[in-house]
Design an enzyme around this catalytic site. Sequence first.
Site: not given
Length: 198
Positions: A146-149
Amino acid sequence: SSWRGLQQWRCSWYHRSMERAPMPSAVQVWIDLEMTGLDPENDQIIEVAAIATEGLVELGRFSVVLSLTEKTLSILPNKVRTMHSDSGLLDECLASRLQEADVDVSFADWITNISSGREIVHCGYFLETDRLFLRKRMPLVLKALGYRQLDLRSIEELYEAFLGGRFADLHRGQHRAMLDVEACLALAASYGKENCKS
């Protein structure tokens, strides 16, 4: 230090209070890759390791060594060959039969299963390079992440700019994926404990 204090006094935004706005509960997946170089188009991933955590609780580990052909080995730059030979990784690669496509499927499945429907935060050190390789060579893994980092390199820059300097990282760069993941977690814990003091 006096210059830094003057800067803080002059910047009105520095004193602006913020309300906490918690994000949805998530599983942190700490990942490190070892590659034959830094070009996603031509180099390959040869080791993958991950530790999944939920806060301070470890949920599981994933670790694989990928196949490296004699042909690919023959064109490795001397620096890369020496680095991975000294760590013992090259011998393990030559004995492995796993391909990137195989690991793309198994690692993506592991991420999906261990997250149990919760959001995922891709964590590590200098994530840009790893995500470029995943986008090119393991797209299923990148989609699962996904996009969370959470990039510890960015946290180091934050501490350098506002909080008097980053921690010395004495354990990363061992060029074995799981060892580097463990070192990354130890570094993250150092920043977490420091933040709890304030």
